[in-house]
Design an enzyme around this catalytic site. Structure first.
Site, PDB file in Angstrom:
ATOM      1  CG  ASP A   1     -27.497 -85.437  47.232  1.00 28.06           C
ATOM      2  OD1 ASP A   1     -26.532 -86.186  46.995  1.00 28.06           O
ATOM      3  OD2 ASP A   1     -28.402 -85.239  46.400  1.00 28.06           O
TER       4      ASP A   1
HETATM    5  C1  BGC Z   1     -27.111 -87.126  43.871  1.00 27.18           C
HETATM    6  C2  BGC Z   1     -27.644 -88.251  44.717  1.00 27.18           C
HETATM    7  C3  BGC Z   1     -26.644 -89.369  44.802  1.00 27.18           C
HETATM    8  C4  BGC Z   1     -25.326 -88.829  45.319  1.00 27.18           C
HETATM    9  C5  BGC Z   1     -24.259 -89.873  45.485  1.00 27.18           C
HETATM   10  C6  BGC Z   1     -25.703 -86.726  44.271  1.00 27.18           C
HETATM   11  O1  BGC Z   1     -25.174 -85.826  43.362  1.00 27.18           O
HETATM   12  O2  BGC Z   1     -27.980 -86.028  43.980  1.00 27.18           O
HETATM   13  O3  BGC Z   1     -28.873 -88.693  44.208  1.00 27.18           O
HETATM   14  O4  BGC Z   1     -27.129 -90.396  45.625  1.00 27.18           O
HETATM   15  O5  BGC Z   1     -24.867 -87.836  44.415  1.00 27.18           O
HETATM   16  O6  BGC Z   1     -23.791 -90.337  44.276  1.00 27.18           O
END
Ligand code: BGC
Ligand code: BGC
Length: 716
Positions: free
Chosen positions: A265
């Site tokens: 993530d």
């Molecule tokens: C979130 C994810 C997301 C990623 C990319 C993160 O902060 O937890 O769910 O896919 O950002 O945008």
């Protein structure tokens, strides 16, 4: 390209190029505007070389821009390897659908698949290749803002939705079907169990619980073919997921047989340091690559340290090779070596994105997601009735919900517009109506309308920013000013209907003074049309909650599939020494599976074709349901099972199947569920799945609380 060619390509790459392949950078790095680039480039300390070779990209959008980025990328890349364009397409691209918690409430798998298919199509023609969806984290705590991204609290229902989403996004063959995108299931694992519902917080649960309740959703998405898995921000048994070797190597890769790409993530590798599980970025990189994380999103622990880690022998180059090969394989599966622009096409984009057809699908799905929570004879509205629509939601276009990146508020249909389109007899105000502090002028104007109306629709709710990522709340009531509106308007008109736009189960104390409550979630672009059709009875409400609504936040977590205690309240409700609160019930205000329609449906007793079964037999449970109303309806018939005695304490109810059936007014139908031994299995203390002989309650009903029950015996 053949797999053999990919291996050759890998062997032509320098170690630096391979390490860069593991880096994912945001769109700004590939912008053609210098000012957008310099900031982020400086922050991460990257060279132009790193950027040219970073294997994947996040957040580029628009066919024209996607083609430009890919063209320049390939030209700048020594081996002309294409990049992958990824983004969060969670509940629609430009045509926005209900938030996933709303989709969950539809209990309509075909609708979920269709939503994913349409989202994929709009995203693909706009140049995207991968979506960071589905999010299948099981959720039990409505304080957590990200419950809006999940389909709810049940492992079985979440699993069925996970499959539907993946099918809809990916279709049958990504290499040839450029209207589809690859799906990334997230967040592995158990992100939804953050303590206290505070985002990014610690998770603490047994391995058995993880396996029984939390892992099935991810596993279902993988079995449906999801190409990527995203790590979660939380710890799993004390070790940050993103550095958790057991979780990714032993469970995900070995046990589940997952061969696709694992992506961190956002910044999650670096965050292992803040967790206190890595000393510095180098240490974090070592842990993550050893755990099997292939792509590092938006930090540079790999970029800056893997070379040294390999040189000193701490990390084997083979680990980098296998990660790169997985990324190249994904590029190949997407057909990018032959078709680097894939679906990106400006003409197709103009014709497809937010097309009338997509709007109609969004409207249909939004109707199916809305849940009628309460109705004391005031709904449906009649066109002969004069109806005032008041409150902050009346004219609001803030209906998209938190993951609607490309959605535009000006494209949203409001409730008033939806009602006007139906030809309803309306009283509407013009004063702007704030969600938190409505002006005196707005309230006074509304009071006049309320007085003059036969019935009142008071449209309340949350604004988009109040749920989603980093939007946890300790108080899940509506803002006080909105609760005051219920009281004030009720004094002038008893025929009060509250509609709700929101991203989480709410504590509805104060709202329940209204005669009817419609939960509309964040319904998306077509929200107002869908809600008006529900209110005026053009659609008979069919939504069922996929997450319980608590009576008060003090009960949270409150969910239907709880374990029994040794002193269950139900066994002695008048007794002091039983499991209960002094000041509130143990139960949800509106439980899992609950939802009303305008047509009451009656359930007969449950019958089994045989009262006992052996391991190899199948028993059929039957029930007759009758539409006692005057309108046709979709009824969701739900089958729950309880294992009365287990090695491990079993939940009082577990959803094991459901069927949506169409019942004409007055029609009866017999619904059957096949019960096999497999349905009776669960995770034992040795982490193995098996069944125990003995008695089981088979419960069938229209929600998790009101069920008909019989007993089945499993014999050896
Ligand atoms: C979130 C994810 C997301 C990623 C990319 C993160 O902060 O937890 O769910 O896919 O950002 O945008
Ligand atoms: C309590 C114990 C106590 C026992 C005897 C139980 O109900 O939980 O703490 O020692 O009664 O009084």
């Amino acid at each position: 390209m053949e797999q053999q060619k990919l291996t050759e390509l890998l062997s032509e790459m320098t170690l630096d190029e391979k390490i860069d392949q593991l880096l994912q950078l945001a769109a700004a790095f590939y912008s053609d505007k210098a000012e957008e680039k310099t900031g982020p480039m400086g922050d991460l300390g990257l060279t132009q070389e790193n950027i040219n070779n970073a294997g994947t990209t996040l957040g580029v959008s628009g066919a024209k821009e996607a083609i430009r980025v890919q063209k320049e990328y390939i030209a700048n890349n020594r081996l002309n390897i294409p990049t992958i364009l990824m983004a969060d397409i969670i509940h629609g691209f430009r045509t926005i659908f209900p938030i996933p918690l709303g989709l969950g409430s539809s209990w309509d798998l075909a609708a979920a698949e269709k939503m994913a298919e349409v989202s994929a199509k709009e995203a693909a023609v706009s140049g995207l290749h991968v979506t960071f969806s589905p999010m299948v984290d099981l959720v039990r705590d409505p304080r957590w803002g990200r419950v809006m991204e999940s389909t709810g609290e049940d492992p079985y229902l979440n699993s069925r939705f996970a499959e539907a989403f993946v099918k809809g996004y990916q279709g049958d063959d990504l290499r040839t079907d450029f209207n589809r995108v690859a799906a990334c299931v997230k967040h592995f694992a158990a992100y939804g169990a953050a303590i206290g519902g505070r985002d990014y917080n610690t998770v603490n649960m047994s391995e058995r619980q993880l396996r029984e309740s939390y892992l099935p959703g991810y596993k279902a998405a993988l079995d449906a073919g999801a190409k990527l898995v995203m790590t979660s921000f939380n710890t799993v048994d004390g070790i940050p997921a993103t550095a958790n070797r057991w979780l990714f190597r032993d469970v995900l890769r070995e046990e589940f047989g997952f061969e696709g790409v694992v992506i961190s993530d956002w910044a999650a590798i670096k965050e292992v340091i803040a967790h206190g599980a890595a000393e510095d970025e180098k240490h974090a990189a070592e842990l993550a690559i050893k755990a099997g994380v292939d792509i590092e999103m938006m930090t540079t622990c790999y970029t800056d340290n893997l070379k040294e880690l390999i040189a000193e022998g701490t990390v084997e180059e083979a680990l980098v090779d296998e990660a790169v090969l997985r990324i190249l394989t994904l590029k190949n599966e997407l057909g990018l070596f032959e078709n680097p622009y894939r679906g990106a096409d400006e003409a197709a984009e103009a014709a497809t994105v937010l097309s009338q057809e997509h709007r109609e699908i969004a409207s249909d799905i939004a109707k199916k997601s809305m849940v009628l929570l309460k109705n004391e004879g005031v709904l449906p509205l009649q066109k002969t009735e004069k109806v005032a629509i008041v409150g902050p939601g009346a004219h609001s276009r803030d209906l998209l919900g938190a993951w609607s990146w490309q959605g535009k508020q000006e494209e949203v249909v409001t409730l008033v517009e939806g009602a006007q389109a139906l030809g309803a007899d309306l009283l509407i105000g013009q004063e702007p109506f704030d969600y938190f502090a409505p002006s005196e002028a707005a309230i006074q104007e509304a009071i006049e309308l309320v007085k003059a109306a036969d019935k009142v629709v008071l449209a309340l709710g949350e604004q988009e920013w109040m749920s989603g990522e980093a939007a946890s709340r300790s108080d899940i009531r509506l803002p006080q000013a909105q609760l005051s509106l219920v009281e004030t308007f009720k004094e002038y008109n008893e025929q009060l209907i509250v509609t709700l736009y929101n991203g989480r189960p709410l504590d509805l104390q104060g709202v329940d003074a209204a005669k009817a409550i419609v939960e509309a979630w964040f319904p998306g672009t077509e929200g107002g049309n869908a809600l008006a059709q529900i209110l005026w009875g053009e659609y008979n409400p069919s939504g069922r909650l996929s997450m319980s609504f608590p009576e008060t936040v003090g009960q949270v977590p409150v969910y239907y599939n709880v374990d029994n205690t040794g002193r269950p309240y139900e066994s002695a409700p008048d007794e002091k020494y039983v499991s209960k609160y002094l000041d509130v019930s143990n139960y949800a205000k509106y439980p899992f599976g609950f939802g009303l329609s305008y047509s009451p449906v009656a359930y007969s007793a449950v019958t089994l074709d045989q009262p006992t079964m052996t391991k190899d037999q199948t028993v059929t449970a039957s029930i007759t349901v009758t539409n006692q109303g005057t309108a046709a309806v979709w009824e969701t018939v739900q089958c729950y099972i309880r294992d009365l005695v287990g090695e491990v304490v079993r939940p009082v109810k577990e959803l094991k199947g459901f069927k949506k059936i169409w019942l004409e007014a007055g029609e009866s139908a017999t619904v059957q569920f096949e019960i096999t031994e497999e349905l009776l299995r669960y995770v034992h203390s040795n982490q193995q799945v098996s069944s125990d002989p003995g008695k089981f309650h088979i419960m069938i009903g229209g929600n998790s609380r009101d069920t008909q029950q019989t007993t089945l015996q499993l014999v050896r």
